[in-house]
Each structure stands twice: as structure tokens, then as C-alpha cells.
Design an enzyme around this catalytic site. Sequence first.
Site, PDB file in Angstrom:
ATOM      1  N   HIS A  89     -10.087   5.393  -5.970  1.00 17.80           N
ATOM      2  CA  HIS A  89      -8.829   4.672  -6.208  1.00 17.80           C
ATOM      3  C   HIS A  89      -7.632   5.609  -5.999  1.00 17.80           C
ATOM      4  CE1 HIS A  89     -11.128   1.314  -7.440  1.00 17.80           C
ATOM      5  NE2 HIS A  89     -11.482   1.767  -8.628  1.00 17.80           N
TER       6      HIS A  89
ATOM      7  N   ASP B  47     -10.446  -2.591   0.245  1.00 18.57           N
ATOM      8  CA  ASP B  47     -11.789  -2.603  -0.341  1.00 18.57           C
ATOM      9  C   ASP B  47     -12.529  -1.334   0.064  1.00 18.57           C
ATOM     10  OD1 ASP B  47     -13.898  -3.561  -1.768  1.00 18.57           O
ATOM     11  OD2 ASP B  47     -14.405  -5.191  -0.395  1.00 18.57           O
TER      12      ASP B  47
ATOM     13  N   LEU C 228      12.165  -2.986   4.441  1.00 13.55           N
ATOM     14  CA  LEU C 228      10.818  -3.558   4.295  1.00 13.55           C
ATOM     15  C   LEU C 228      10.668  -4.036   2.857  1.00 13.55           C
ATOM     16  CD1 LEU C 228       7.769  -3.681   5.456  1.00 13.55           C
ATOM     17  CD2 LEU C 228       7.443  -1.552   4.186  1.00 13.55           C
TER      18      LEU C 228
END
Length: 227
Positions: free
Chosen positions: A31, A14, A126
Amino acid sequence: MSENRLKHLALIMDGNGRWAQQRGLRRTEGHKKGAETIRDITKYCSEHPEIETVTFYAFSTENWKRPKYEVDYLMRLLDNYLKNELETYRKYDIKFQVIGDTGAFSKALRHRIEATVEATETHRSLTQILALNYGGRAEIVRAVKKLCNRDEPLTEENITQALQTPYGDVDLLIRTSGEQRLSNFLLWQISYAELTFTDTLWPDFTAEELDTIIEDFKTRKRRFGGI
Ligand code: FPP
């Protein structure tokens, strides 16, 4: 006392818009920088063997309410991110997965997502999961419907298995930018997660700060309802 194990890390990213506004830039620049942070944090996780899964909240079912230019930008950014990341996924042996309803995305983007999932499916160091057009309640409803259709009993175990993310409970959830909300993210899986809220805006979040948060997580007393 033994240290807490961090197998599944989840992040609510956020503050991209505020980061950009503070610099007099368009929100979309936040972004763009935020996508670089995803890359840095993913690399960090792949270099820490105890972390098996990292899940990023990249686009919520509510994010469609944003101005069209911003939604379009996020879609293009995701497409570019996946195109450029293939090399990173290969180099660091990272498997890419998605949760959420990608049916609403363009055919080209869906194709990019599917191709990336396929190209990385044998990778093992991962699992990086992007939550895309994701909502936690919707995920639970889908799981319950699945069980009803199969006439299976509604037990916690069966619901857990029927979720889109059978990747195990979240151990640590981090939200950036000072907001202290869960925003419909992984509601079932965070039942016993440790929570950390940091004021840092997502584009400024670093592997060093993550490292400090993990050090703190290790020392917390997780009781899972016991004493
Ligand atoms: C919230 O910032 C962030 C999002 C809308 C989701 C995260 C998106 C990215 C990190 C962009 C890159 C994603 C990919 C997968 C390439 P905000 O816009 O709500 O910030 P604000 O609260 O300051 O307005």
C-alpha cells in the site's frame, strides 16, 4: 477520423498485497508503494492538459472487511499522503476532491480531507478524486433519493446531476493486477467507458505504461451506441 479525447480517467488500483507478498514483505508495504504510484500517475495527468479529471479507487465500502491493522494502516497512509501532497497539489495546480461516505472515518481524518479540499478548491489544471468508502450502487441510490425528496423527475440527466461526482462520464477505466472486474466502481459514469485491464500490479504501474495505454485508447473506435 479524429482521435478520442481523454477527459476523465479512472483507475482501479489492485495488486498491492500481491506485490508485497512476492517480496516477502507485509501487505502494508504494498500500500505504501501504491501511494507513491498515485503521486506519479497524478503528476502525469496534470502534465497532460486534455485530462481534466482522474479518479482513483482508494477504499471501497468492502475494504472494511480487511484485518483491523490493515484498515488502520490505510487510514494513516491516507492522512500522511494528504499531508505530504499539499505541496504537489499547489505546485501542479491540482484540485483535490473526494467521493464516497467519509462519515465513517475518524474526526481527524475527516478534518484533513476537508482542509485539503478547501486548500485546493481554486486549483484548475487537474481534478484528482479519491473514492473513499465508496460504492457505485450506494451513490446511485443516494442520487435517486435526493431527486425523490425534491419531487424531481427521474431522468438520466437529473440522476447524473444528482450524483456525488458531476464530473462527467469516464472515458477510460484501467484496472491493474489482471483482475477483470468493476467492483462497484463509478457504475453510472462508466456506461460508455473504454476498459483496459493490465497484469501489472499497482505498485509497479508507471507513467510510461499509462502513456502506452492512452496511445491505444486514442486509436479505439468509440461508437456510443451508434455505427
Ligand atoms: C488493492 O490492493 C488496493 C487497495 C486496497 C486500494 C488502493 C490503496 C492504495 C493504493 C493505498 C494508498 C492509498 C492512498 C489514498 C494513500 P490489494 O490489497 O487488494 O491487493 P491484492 O489483491 O494483491 O491483495
